[in-house]
Write an enzyme that holds these catalytic residues in place. Structure first.
Site, PDB file in Angstrom:
ATOM      1  N   SER A  53       0.838  -1.211   0.000  1.00  0.00           N
ATOM      2  CA  SER A  53       0.000   0.000   0.000  1.00  0.00           C
ATOM      3  C   SER A  53       0.871   1.257   0.000  1.00  0.00           C
ATOM      4  O   SER A  53       0.476   2.281  -0.568  1.00  0.00           O
ATOM      5  CB  SER A  53      -0.982  -0.002   1.169  1.00  0.00           C
ATOM      6  OG  SER A  53      -0.311   0.165   2.383  1.00  0.00           O
ATOM      7  N   GLU A 109       1.198   6.916   7.242  1.00  0.00           N
ATOM      8  CA  GLU A 109       2.339   6.498   6.407  1.00  0.00           C
ATOM      9  C   GLU A 109       2.147   6.948   4.970  1.00  0.00           C
ATOM     10  O   GLU A 109       3.074   7.449   4.327  1.00  0.00           O
ATOM     11  CB  GLU A 109       2.489   4.970   6.431  1.00  0.00           C
ATOM     12  CG  GLU A 109       2.854   4.411   7.783  1.00  0.00           C
ATOM     13  CD  GLU A 109       3.037   2.899   7.731  1.00  0.00           C
ATOM     14  OE1 GLU A 109       3.534   2.380   6.734  1.00  0.00           O
ATOM     15  OE2 GLU A 109       2.673   2.233   8.719  1.00  0.00           O
ATOM     16  N   HIS A 137       8.616   3.197   9.129  1.00  0.00           N
ATOM     17  CA  HIS A 137       8.359   2.294  10.259  1.00  0.00           C
ATOM     18  C   HIS A 137       7.033   2.701  10.912  1.00  0.00           C
ATOM     19  O   HIS A 137       6.798   3.894  11.116  1.00  0.00           O
ATOM     20  CB  HIS A 137       9.516   2.387  11.261  1.00  0.00           C
ATOM     21  CG  HIS A 137       9.372   1.419  12.382  1.00  0.00           C
ATOM     22  ND1 HIS A 137       9.630   0.074  12.234  1.00  0.00           N
ATOM     23  CD2 HIS A 137       8.950   1.586  13.659  1.00  0.00           C
ATOM     24  CE1 HIS A 137       9.392  -0.550  13.384  1.00  0.00           C
ATOM     25  NE2 HIS A 137       8.970   0.349  14.263  1.00  0.00           N
TER      26      HIS A 137
HETATM   27  C1  GRF Z   1       3.916  -0.625   6.824  1.00  0.00           C
HETATM   28  O1  GRF Z   1       3.236  -0.557   8.038  1.00  0.00           O
HETATM   29  C2  GRF Z   1       5.330  -0.107   6.985  1.00  0.00           C
HETATM   30  O2  GRF Z   1       5.451   0.893   7.956  1.00  0.00           O
HETATM   31  C3  GRF Z   1       6.077  -1.320   7.440  1.00  0.00           C
HETATM   32  O3  GRF Z   1       5.474  -2.385   6.719  1.00  0.00           O
HETATM   33  C4  GRF Z   1       4.150  -2.051   6.364  1.00  0.00           C
HETATM   34  C5  GRF Z   1       4.031  -2.210   4.886  1.00  0.00           C
HETATM   35  O4  GRF Z   1       2.735  -2.046   4.418  1.00  0.00           O
HETATM   36  N1  GRF Z   1       7.502  -1.153   7.268  1.00  0.00           N
HETATM   37  P1  GRF Z   1       2.434  -2.032   2.873  1.00  0.00           P
HETATM   38  O5  GRF Z   1       3.019  -3.299   2.260  1.00  0.00           O
HETATM   39  O6  GRF Z   1       3.061  -0.809   2.292  1.00  0.00           O
HETATM   40  O7  GRF Z   1       0.941  -2.007   2.767  1.00  0.00           O
END
Ligand code: GRF
Length: 221
Positions: free
Chosen positions: A21, A185, A115
């Site tokens: 995502s 994020e 993170h």
């Molecule tokens: C996210 O929560 C990121 O912070 C962590 O892994 C997850 C990845 O999610 N490092 P996605 O694959 O981008 O949906």
């Protein structure tokens, strides 16, 4: 690095192990011209990673490279360096394997990670996914959030580029908290990558300073 322009966007490799995502958020920001970048490679360690589908939809070259397929760390490093040879920066977006030292050193101050907690708390080896949010709730934290940082030789210890917080409520489950943190994020990662693309990050010890934008104010265009 020369600041990216519309004609010469930052060439970015994205590493992802999961749903992708964050890769999706990066691609959306590029499409909306909020991020002057072009994703030139998507690297994963898992053949089933959702990130692969998102990359394929946009015709982005993909590289499925499980470390266990390689006879030595050296061979794995070589292949990663080859897969990222077109890139001038790297975004780790939910990539769960350790990046070999030579690959980190090939992108000095140009490799970022996201993170799902407010580092330096709740980071380090083994702290990923649901475990992070469960630990935050068990600890009784009142806020959590997301951190974008430069990647160094260890897990989650590099200089912090950007953070944003969310409130932790007494009803939160790891899943509900993860969802709110993920929304943060998706906002801060493209923004932080945009600063890198515009060459606005300056490192002073472990402090990341953000230079003001050199773009002409729309008022004077
Ligand atoms: C996210 O929560 C990121 O912070 C962590 O892994 C997850 C990845 O999610 N490092 P996605 O694959 O981008 O949906």
């Amino acid at each position: 690095m020369i600041p990216a322009s519309a004609d010469d966007p930052m060439r970015l490799a994205v590493f992802a192990s999961g749903g992708g995502s964050n890769l999706g958020a990066i691609l959306n920001a590029i499409a909306a011209e909020r991020l002057r970048a072009r994703v030139v490679a998507v690297v994963t360690d898992r053949p089933g990673a959702g990130a692969l589908e998102r990359a394929a939809e946009r015709g982005i070259p993909t590289h499925v490279l499980p470390p266990s397929d390689f006879d030595s760390e050296g061979a794995f490093e070589e292949t990663l360096l080859e897969a990222t040879s077109e890139a001038e920066a790297v975004a780790l977006a939910g990539y769960l394997k350790k990046i070999p030292g030579r690959v980190v050193r090939a992108f000095p101050h140009r490799m970022l990670n996201i993170h799902p907690a407010l580092l330096p708390a709740f980071g380090g080896r083994g702290m990923y996914g649901r475990r992070v949010h469960a630990a935050v709730i068990e600890h009784g934290c009142k806020i959590s959030g997301a951190t974008v940082h430069l990647v160094d030789a260890a897990y989650d210890t590099g200089p912090i580029v950007m953070q944003d917080a969310v409130t932790v409520t007494s009803n939160d489950t790891p899943e509900s908290l993860a969802k709110r943190v993920l929304a943060v994020e998706h906002t801060i990662y493209p923004r932080a990558l945009g600063l890198l693309a515009e060459d606005r990050l300056r490192l002073d010890g472990r402090i990341v300073h953000i230079r003001p934008s050199s773009r002409t104010s729309p008022l004077f265009r």
